[in-house]
Scaffold this motif. Structure first.
Motif, mmCIF file in Angstrom:
data_model
loop_
_atom_site.group_PDB
_atom_site.id
_atom_site.type_symbol
_atom_site.label_atom_id
_atom_site.label_comp_id
_atom_site.label_asym_id
_atom_site.label_seq_id
_atom_site.Cartn_x
_atom_site.Cartn_y
_atom_site.Cartn_z
ATOM 1 N N ARG A 191 0.749 -1.235 -0.124
ATOM 2 C CA ARG A 191 0.131 0.105 -0.013
ATOM 3 C C ARG A 191 0.704 1.282 -0.016
ATOM 4 O O ARG A 191 1.824 1.374 0.706
ATOM 5 C CB ARG A 191 -0.867 -0.065 1.073
ATOM 6 C CG ARG A 191 -2.211 -0.888 1.338
ATOM 7 C CD ARG A 191 -2.865 -1.010 2.492
ATOM 8 N NE ARG A 191 -3.365 0.365 2.630
ATOM 9 C CZ ARG A 191 -2.973 1.027 3.901
ATOM 10 N NH1 ARG A 191 -2.231 0.524 4.802
ATOM 11 N NH2 ARG A 191 -3.558 2.177 4.182
ATOM 12 N N GLY A 192 0.540 2.048 -0.847
ATOM 13 C CA GLY A 192 1.262 3.414 -0.967
ATOM 14 C C GLY A 192 2.586 3.418 -1.827
ATOM 15 O O GLY A 192 2.999 4.436 -2.268
ATOM 16 N N SER A 193 2.779 2.359 -2.331
ATOM 17 C CA SER A 193 3.871 2.093 -3.400
ATOM 18 C C SER A 193 3.560 2.668 -4.670
ATOM 19 O O SER A 193 2.285 2.812 -4.867
ATOM 20 C CB SER A 193 4.504 0.744 -3.594
ATOM 21 O OG SER A 193 3.467 -0.400 -4.003
ATOM 22 N N SER A 194 4.422 3.104 -5.668
ATOM 23 C CA SER A 194 3.923 3.719 -6.758
ATOM 24 C C SER A 194 3.514 2.757 -7.664
ATOM 25 O O SER A 194 2.653 2.790 -8.713
ATOM 26 C CB SER A 194 5.426 4.058 -7.579
ATOM 27 O OG SER A 194 6.574 3.159 -7.387
ATOM 28 N N TYR A 196 1.473 0.083 -6.737
ATOM 29 C CA TYR A 196 0.266 -0.058 -6.116
ATOM 30 C C TYR A 196 -0.767 1.274 -6.869
ATOM 31 O O TYR A 196 -1.632 0.855 -7.233
ATOM 32 C CB TYR A 196 0.262 0.072 -4.797
ATOM 33 C CG TYR A 196 -1.220 0.070 -4.081
ATOM 34 C CD1 TYR A 196 -1.902 -1.130 -4.246
ATOM 35 C CD2 TYR A 196 -1.607 0.993 -3.089
ATOM 36 C CE1 TYR A 196 -3.128 -1.364 -3.708
ATOM 37 C CE2 TYR A 196 -3.037 1.002 -2.423
ATOM 38 C CZ TYR A 196 -3.976 -0.125 -3.062
ATOM 39 O OH TYR A 196 -4.768 -0.273 -2.265
ATOM 40 N N GLU A 197 -0.063 2.264 -6.665
ATOM 41 C CA GLU A 197 -0.899 3.406 -7.183
ATOM 42 C C GLU A 197 -1.179 3.460 -8.472
ATOM 43 O O GLU A 197 -2.211 3.696 -9.067
ATOM 44 C CB GLU A 197 0.030 4.846 -6.576
ATOM 45 C CG GLU A 197 -0.127 5.089 -5.121
ATOM 46 C CD GLU A 197 -1.486 5.428 -4.598
ATOM 47 O OE1 GLU A 197 -2.130 5.664 -5.140
ATOM 48 O OE2 GLU A 197 -1.611 4.556 -3.307
ATOM 49 N N LYS A 198 -0.065 3.044 -9.281
ATOM 50 C CA LYS A 198 -0.430 2.920 -10.858
ATOM 51 C C LYS A 198 -1.288 1.858 -11.261
ATOM 52 O O LYS A 198 -2.254 2.208 -12.155
ATOM 53 C CB LYS A 198 0.933 2.676 -11.329
ATOM 54 C CG LYS A 198 2.073 3.782 -11.650
ATOM 55 C CD LYS A 198 3.484 3.216 -12.086
ATOM 56 C CE LYS A 198 4.164 4.471 -12.043
ATOM 57 N NZ LYS A 198 5.770 3.998 -12.625
ATOM 58 N N LYS A 200 -3.924 0.854 -9.331
ATOM 59 C CA LYS A 200 -5.142 1.552 -9.100
ATOM 60 C C LYS A 200 -5.598 2.238 -9.751
ATOM 61 O O LYS A 200 -6.819 2.323 -10.382
ATOM 62 C CB LYS A 200 -5.081 2.504 -7.591
ATOM 63 C CG LYS A 200 -4.834 1.500 -6.363
ATOM 64 C CD LYS A 200 -5.359 2.121 -5.128
ATOM 65 C CE LYS A 200 -4.606 3.397 -4.930
ATOM 66 N NZ LYS A 200 -5.171 4.027 -3.717
ATOM 67 N N GLU A 201 -4.997 3.210 -10.668
ATOM 68 C CA GLU A 201 -5.251 4.249 -11.632
ATOM 69 C C GLU A 201 -5.611 3.395 -12.879
ATOM 70 O O GLU A 201 -6.597 3.641 -13.496
ATOM 71 C CB GLU A 201 -4.197 5.188 -11.681
ATOM 72 C CG GLU A 201 -4.461 6.052 -13.150
ATOM 73 C CD GLU A 201 -3.255 6.993 -13.330
ATOM 74 O OE1 GLU A 201 -3.319 7.895 -14.312
ATOM 75 O OE2 GLU A 201 -2.160 6.931 -12.762
ATOM 76 N N SER A 229 -9.325 -0.902 -3.386
ATOM 77 C CA SER A 229 -8.831 -2.208 -3.911
ATOM 78 C C SER A 229 -9.241 -3.149 -3.236
ATOM 79 O O SER A 229 -9.458 -3.342 -2.042
ATOM 80 C CB SER A 229 -7.249 -2.032 -4.472
ATOM 81 O OG SER A 229 -6.691 -2.260 -3.210
ATOM 82 N N THR A 232 -7.754 -2.668 0.082
ATOM 83 C CA THR A 232 -8.228 -1.614 0.929
ATOM 84 C C THR A 232 -9.003 -2.596 1.853
ATOM 85 O O THR A 232 -9.329 -2.591 2.897
ATOM 86 C CB THR A 232 -9.184 -0.721 -0.012
ATOM 87 O OG1 THR A 232 -8.128 -0.181 -0.949
ATOM 88 C CG2 THR A 232 -9.450 0.373 1.117
#
Length: 308
Positions: A191-194, A196-198, A200-201, A229, A232
């Motif tokens: 969670r919070g890693s680049s 992971y964020e990519k 999610k997008e 996700s 989450t």
């Protein structure tokens, strides 16, 4: 008031009266305490070490896959001794075999998880009276598996019903794939890693597309967007692999256990997944703790108050 009003009403129902009942938040349960070699549930131990003694018993709505970790070896043995006939999925003739209650919980098939898109939108120029409170968008069409990966997208537009859910001039919208997002796509991500964020997008694009079918300029109207996700769900709801719940064919028929005063409820017990279903087996579990005469008196009191 939205879901918050429902939750407040449930809390009020628990805490009303003179029994001293209380809803505790952020109290992680470490274990279900038993006595007599695991024969009787007598309370809980919290993660902070505090012990809570049960007056009548313990009703456990933890995911059934988490049950083993809440029990000591003696209690596990009691559940292992409870055998249930099952159809052998590995044989063509469906010969009956047996599986312990604990193993049945451990091996129940998990449904897939969720992907969420929560939005706050500028409502300037929108005619809310011309909109629906709920939409279902089939991203890949009805000809493909309706339950296929991120095919059926639900879009909730609750401000159509309750304008007070958002500040004046704004609305909230929630799009999600319910039970059709695989966990393995996310497994191992932090969670919070680049990465992971990519992801999610990227994965959320199908949700944006579904909302765009209702609000074509949604990306311009969005003042806040949040993606949830399977990780989450796993983190904040403590759902193993973010699962929605147990598959129908693997539901426990009821919440009874061979451990005295321990009853199970939740989406792993019949009738299964969803708020109405879980409310039914939760009420059933509560009723199992109360004698017939007590229930009768309670019904009479509710009738006097014209609540039923």
């Amino acid at each position: 008031g939205g879901l918050g009003a429902v939750i407040d009403s449930l809390v009020k129902g628990v805490e009303q009266g003179d029994k001293g009942s209380k809803v505790n938040l952020r109290r992680s349960v470490q274990s279900i305490d038993t006595t007599g070699g695991g024969l009787k549930a007598v309370g809980l131990t919290l993660r902070n070490g505090k012990k809570i003694k049960a007056r009548d018993g313990v009703i456990c709505n933890a995911p059934i896959w988490s049950l083993r970790n809440l029990l000591d070896p003696d209690a596990q043995k009691q559940l292992n001794n409870a055998q249930f006939p099952i159809a052998d999925k590995e044989t063509e003739n469906g010969d009956d075999s047996e599986k312990s209650l604990l193993k049945k919980c451990d091996t129940a098939e998990m449904t897939r998880s969720f992907l969420h898109l929560h939005l706050a939108l500028d409502a300037s120029g929108l005619d809310l009276d011309a909109l629906e409170p709920h939409y279902t968008v089939m991203d890949q069409g009805l000809c493909n598996d309706p339950c296929g990966e991120l095919n059926m997208i639900a879009v909730s537009n609750p401000c159509v019903i309750d304008r007070d859910l958002a500040p004046e001039g704004y609305i909230v919208v929630h799009a999600y794939g319910a039970g059709n997002e695989p966990y393995d796509v996310w497994e191992g991500l932090k969670r919070g890693s680049s990465e992971y964020e990519k992801l999610k997008e990227s994965r959320a694009q199908v949700l944006w597309k579904a909302v765009e079918s209702i609000f074509p300029d949604v990306r311009d109207r969005a003042v806040l967007s949040l993606v949830g996700s399977p990780i989450t769900h796993e983190r904040f709801l403590r759902r193993p692999k973010g699962t929605y719940g147990a598959a129908t064919e693997d539901l426990l028929k009821d919440g009874s256990t061979p451990i005295e005063n321990l009853i199970l409820c939740g989406d792993g017990i019949f009738p299964g997944i969803g708020v109405p279903a879980v409310a039914v087996n939760g009420a059933s579990a509560a009723n199992a703790m109360v004698g017939v005469m007590e229930q009768w008196k309670c019904m009479d009191e509710l009738k006097k108050k014209k609540l039923i």
